[in-house]
Design an enzyme around this catalytic site. Structure first.
Site, PDB file in Angstrom:
ATOM      1  N   LYS A   1      -6.957  58.106 120.519  1.00 36.55           N
ATOM      2  CA  LYS A   1      -6.251  59.359 120.780  1.00 36.55           C
ATOM      3  C   LYS A   1      -6.116  60.069 119.430  1.00 36.55           C
ATOM      4  O   LYS A   1      -5.150  59.881 118.700  1.00 36.55           O
ATOM      5  CB  LYS A   1      -4.894  59.101 121.414  1.00 36.55           C
ATOM      6  CG  LYS A   1      -4.291  60.336 121.995  1.00 36.55           C
ATOM      7  CD  LYS A   1      -3.266  60.010 123.026  1.00 36.55           C
ATOM      8  CE  LYS A   1      -2.850  61.306 123.672  1.00 36.55           C
ATOM      9  NZ  LYS A   1      -2.414  61.130 125.009  1.00 36.55           N
TER      10      LYS A   1
ATOM     11  N   GLU B   1     -14.113  63.008 133.054  1.00 35.24           N
ATOM     12  CA  GLU B   1     -12.690  63.300 133.202  1.00 35.24           C
ATOM     13  C   GLU B   1     -12.460  64.794 133.383  1.00 35.24           C
ATOM     14  O   GLU B   1     -13.374  65.589 133.261  1.00 35.24           O
ATOM     15  CB  GLU B   1     -11.866  62.763 132.025  1.00 35.24           C
ATOM     16  CG  GLU B   1     -12.302  63.223 130.667  1.00 35.24           C
ATOM     17  CD  GLU B   1     -11.639  62.423 129.536  1.00 35.24           C
ATOM     18  OE1 GLU B   1     -11.040  61.368 129.791  1.00 35.24           O
ATOM     19  OE2 GLU B   1     -11.735  62.870 128.397  1.00 35.24           O
TER      20      GLU B   1
END
Length: 168
Positions: free
Chosen positions: A71, A104
């Site tokens: 992340k 995604e």
């Protein structure tokens, strides 16, 4: 998914039943509180109607360039995908990887349900906590769930398509 599992259905109903105020947050714009009954009704209608989704031309950054499990706050391609979807009148963008596989949404994990089985992409995704929780619920409830490559055909032929994120 709620139709496949009474427990999951009750959990979703419990989440929505006590809602008196909804906070809608667009990641790229200021958050707005939805406190009026009309706004709440519109939000519930959108949940019932479902989202308008566009497959974006913007692709997910390949894992050879940046490991998606990290992340890193490098959201440029997600922002561009969201902008493309919004400009076309869609609620959300569906992103593919450089090989044309579904990976995604523009900031969300994705899963499809087809003939009682849930599938979610296995590669080039941020392995989200909520996605993992969905897989665990499916295992607990006896709902077959798979991590596999998904094509656009899988999305088009699905009985249901889910976006999930802790921030949704």
């Amino acid at each position: 998914l709620a139709e496949l599992s009474p427990t999951a259905g009750r959990a979703l109903a419990a989440l929505l039943d006590g809602v008196t105020s909804v906070r809608i947050h667009d990641r790229w714009e200021a958050a707005a509180d939805v406190d009026t009954q009309e706004d709440l009704s519109a939000a519930r209608e959108r949940l019932e109607r479902g989202l308008r989704v566009k497959t974006t031309a913007v692709r997910r950054t390949p894992s050879e360039c940046l490991d998606p499990r990290i992340k890193s706050l490098n959201y440029l391609n997600l922002i561009l995908a969201r902008m493309e979807a919004t400009a076309s009148g869609a609620d959300e963008g569906l992103m593919l990887d450089t090989h044309g596989r579904v990976c995604e949404g523009s900031g969300y994990n994705v899963a499809v349900v087809h003939k009682g089985e849930m599938s979610t992409p296995r590669d080039n995704i941020l392995e989200g906590i909520t996605r993992q929780t969905l897989l665990e619920i499916c295992a607990r409830e006896g709902i077959p769930a798979h991590e596999r490559d998904l094509s656009l055909y899988d999305v088009y032929a699905a009985d249901e398509v889910l976006f999930c994120s802790t921030m949704v």
